[in-house]
Design a protein around this motif. Structure first.
Motif, PDB file in Angstrom:
ATOM      1  N   GLU A   1       0.833  -1.300   0.053  1.00 57.74           N
ATOM      2  CA  GLU A   1       0.133  -0.002  -0.034  1.00 57.74           C
ATOM      3  C   GLU A   1       0.917   1.334   0.109  1.00 57.74           C
ATOM      4  O   GLU A   1       0.657   2.182  -0.697  1.00 57.74           O
ATOM      5  CB  GLU A   1      -0.837   0.040   1.296  1.00 57.74           C
ATOM      6  CG  GLU A   1      -1.961  -0.976   1.096  1.00 57.74           C
ATOM      7  CD  GLU A   1      -3.200  -0.821   1.925  1.00 57.74           C
ATOM      8  OE1 GLU A   1      -4.275  -1.279   1.867  1.00 57.74           O
ATOM      9  OE2 GLU A   1      -2.810  -0.233   3.140  1.00 57.74           O
TER      10      GLU A   1
ATOM     11  N   ALA B   1      -8.594  -6.827  -0.194  1.00 51.62           N
ATOM     12  CA  ALA B   1      -8.725  -5.593  -0.991  1.00 51.62           C
ATOM     13  C   ALA B   1      -9.072  -5.632  -2.476  1.00 51.62           C
ATOM     14  O   ALA B   1      -8.046  -5.103  -3.110  1.00 51.62           O
ATOM     15  CB  ALA B   1      -7.738  -4.655  -0.641  1.00 51.62           C
TER      16      ALA B   1
ATOM     17  N   ASN C   1      -8.743  -2.393  -4.877  1.00 50.81           N
ATOM     18  CA  ASN C   1      -7.555  -1.460  -4.551  1.00 50.81           C
ATOM     19  C   ASN C   1      -6.476  -1.254  -5.751  1.00 50.81           C
ATOM     20  O   ASN C   1      -5.923  -0.283  -5.896  1.00 50.81           O
ATOM     21  CB  ASN C   1      -6.863  -1.651  -3.188  1.00 50.81           C
ATOM     22  CG  ASN C   1      -7.813  -0.772  -1.951  1.00 50.81           C
ATOM     23  OD1 ASN C   1      -8.403  -0.314  -2.335  1.00 50.81           O
ATOM     24  ND2 ASN C   1      -7.093  -1.102  -0.973  1.00 50.81           N
TER      25      ASN C   1
ATOM     26  N   PRO D   1      -2.615   1.644  -8.565  1.00 47.83           N
ATOM     27  CA  PRO D   1      -3.813   1.960  -7.524  1.00 47.83           C
ATOM     28  C   PRO D   1      -4.950   2.112  -8.541  1.00 47.83           C
ATOM     29  O   PRO D   1      -4.736   3.060  -9.328  1.00 47.83           O
ATOM     30  CB  PRO D   1      -3.487   3.237  -6.538  1.00 47.83           C
ATOM     31  CG  PRO D   1      -2.221   3.648  -7.298  1.00 47.83           C
ATOM     32  CD  PRO D   1      -1.713   2.871  -8.113  1.00 47.83           C
TER      33      PRO D   1
ATOM     34  N   PHE E   1      -8.903   3.097  -4.904  1.00 43.67           N
ATOM     35  CA  PHE E   1      -7.865   2.775  -3.767  1.00 43.67           C
ATOM     36  C   PHE E   1      -8.173   3.380  -2.496  1.00 43.67           C
ATOM     37  O   PHE E   1      -8.473   4.456  -2.118  1.00 43.67           O
ATOM     38  CB  PHE E   1      -6.584   3.135  -4.361  1.00 43.67           C
ATOM     39  CG  PHE E   1      -5.342   2.710  -3.313  1.00 43.67           C
ATOM     40  CD1 PHE E   1      -5.054   1.521  -3.452  1.00 43.67           C
ATOM     41  CD2 PHE E   1      -4.854   3.899  -2.462  1.00 43.67           C
ATOM     42  CE1 PHE E   1      -4.014   1.115  -2.414  1.00 43.67           C
ATOM     43  CE2 PHE E   1      -3.950   3.413  -1.552  1.00 43.67           C
ATOM     44  CZ  PHE E   1      -3.500   2.106  -1.857  1.00 43.67           C
TER      45      PHE E   1
ATOM     46  N   ARG F   1      -6.068   0.055   3.665  1.00 42.72           N
ATOM     47  CA  ARG F   1      -6.448  -0.940   4.673  1.00 42.72           C
ATOM     48  C   ARG F   1      -5.459  -1.182   5.862  1.00 42.72           C
ATOM     49  O   ARG F   1      -5.651  -1.387   7.000  1.00 42.72           O
ATOM     50  CB  ARG F   1      -6.749  -2.266   4.251  1.00 42.72           C
ATOM     51  CG  ARG F   1      -8.164  -2.303   3.272  1.00 42.72           C
ATOM     52  CD  ARG F   1      -8.827  -3.822   3.179  1.00 42.72           C
ATOM     53  NE  ARG F   1      -8.986  -4.481   4.495  1.00 42.72           N
ATOM     54  CZ  ARG F   1      -9.580  -5.475   4.521  1.00 42.72           C
ATOM     55  NH1 ARG F   1      -9.888  -6.299   3.439  1.00 42.72           N
ATOM     56  NH2 ARG F   1      -9.551  -6.281   5.827  1.00 42.72           N
TER      57      ARG F   1
END
Length: 292
Positions: free
Chosen positions: A20, A56, A59, A71, A75, A78
């Motif tokens: 992420e 996810a 995302n 992304p 997005f 998390r």
């Protein structure tokens, strides 16, 4: 974080957070990024992406032209909370060579200009002794060079340290001074020697000014044009034109100096002082309460 009723291992969760981080800050992430950063195999990195997309699914998407996951417009992190201050601090530390790329997740540092500040020497051995004394609750003798005109030379004195403080430029140790029988700040770089740990003179709970906070109320300088005042309010995330900043009473002097709140009002250059202290009378009383 649960994974179909099971808890994700810490190492796996860190790698998902890294996915992420790169997707958010650098616009995309490859399997090789994970393998290189965490020392895992490419198949393990593939498993991490599979798990991430399972948890996810909206995302990330694979961009075949860039050969990386990027992304999506939907997005929503998390596993991390984007922190602008932390990201900029790490960019600054990289620019100052305080850390290298092994100490941060930033893989593509940007060009950063940092205003140079003269370094103040702090002996690691002295700092280690201070840390040990604080943890043990002991006093220690320091050979300290103060700027007191009545004490022109360095003087051995016993203090009981209990905390460290930073004023934006210098590190201090907060301690009870056995000579003056009160809590004071001692600049670490002025300690020329440490010796002889002993019994404490006072405990941290006795340091009222350290343990007491004062709410400094800041507001835009009323001498500024209205549009500028609105800009300052946004800069400082003010609500209803004011920002409330809790500050330890022991640090109010440094807070005032650091934000240049003590400079004289200049009618022709109000931008030199974009914010002012709204509760100035109470601030001065709190700031000066500990003066002998």
């Amino acid at each position: 974080m649960d994974n179909e009723g099971g808890k994700i291992r810490w190492g796996t969760e860190r790698r998902l957070e890294f996915i992420e981080f790169l997707a958010f800050w650098e616009g995309g992430v490859r399997r090789a990024d994970i393998a290189e950063r965490f020392g895992v195999s490419v198949p393990q990195a593939s498993n991490d992406f599979t798990l991430y997309q399972k948890l996810a699914p909206l995302n990330l998407k694979y961009d075949s032209s860039e050969k990386r996951y990027v992304p999506t417009p939907e997005f929503a992190p998390r596993f991390m909370s984007p922190d602008a201050d932390r990201y900029l601090s790490e960019l600054e530390a990289l620019a100052d060579s305080e850390i290298d790329t092994r100490d941060t997740w930033i893989t593509k540092p940007l060009s950063v200009g940092v205003m140079p500040v003269p370094a103040r020497r702090i002996d690691p051995a002295f700092l280690k002794q201070f840390v040990g004394a604080i943890r043990a609750g002991n006093s220690v003798e320091i050979n300290y060079q103060s700027m007191n005109q009545n004490r022109p030379g360095a003087l051995w004195r016993r203090i009981t340290p209990h905390a460290f403080a930073h004023d934006g430029l210098r590190w201090h140790v907060r301690a009870f001074c056995h000579i003056d029988s009160k809590f004071k700040d001692f600049i670490l770089s002025r300690c020329q020697g440490l010796r002889s740990e002993g019994a404490p003179g006072a405990s941290a709970s006795d340091d009222r000014r350290w343990n007491t906070f004062f709410d400094v109320i800041l507001e835009p300088n009323p001498a500024l044009p209205e549009s500028h005042r609105e800009t300052i309010a946004l800069d400082y995330e003010m609500k209803d034109g004011r920002a409330v900043i809790p500050v330890r009473c022991a640090l109010l002097y440094y807070f005032e100096k650091r934000l240049r709140l003590d400079i004289d009002e200049k009618k022709d250059r109000p931008a030199e002082k974009p914010v002012r202290i709204a509760n100035l009378k109470e601030f001065i009383e709190a700031r000066d309460a500990g003066k002998a």
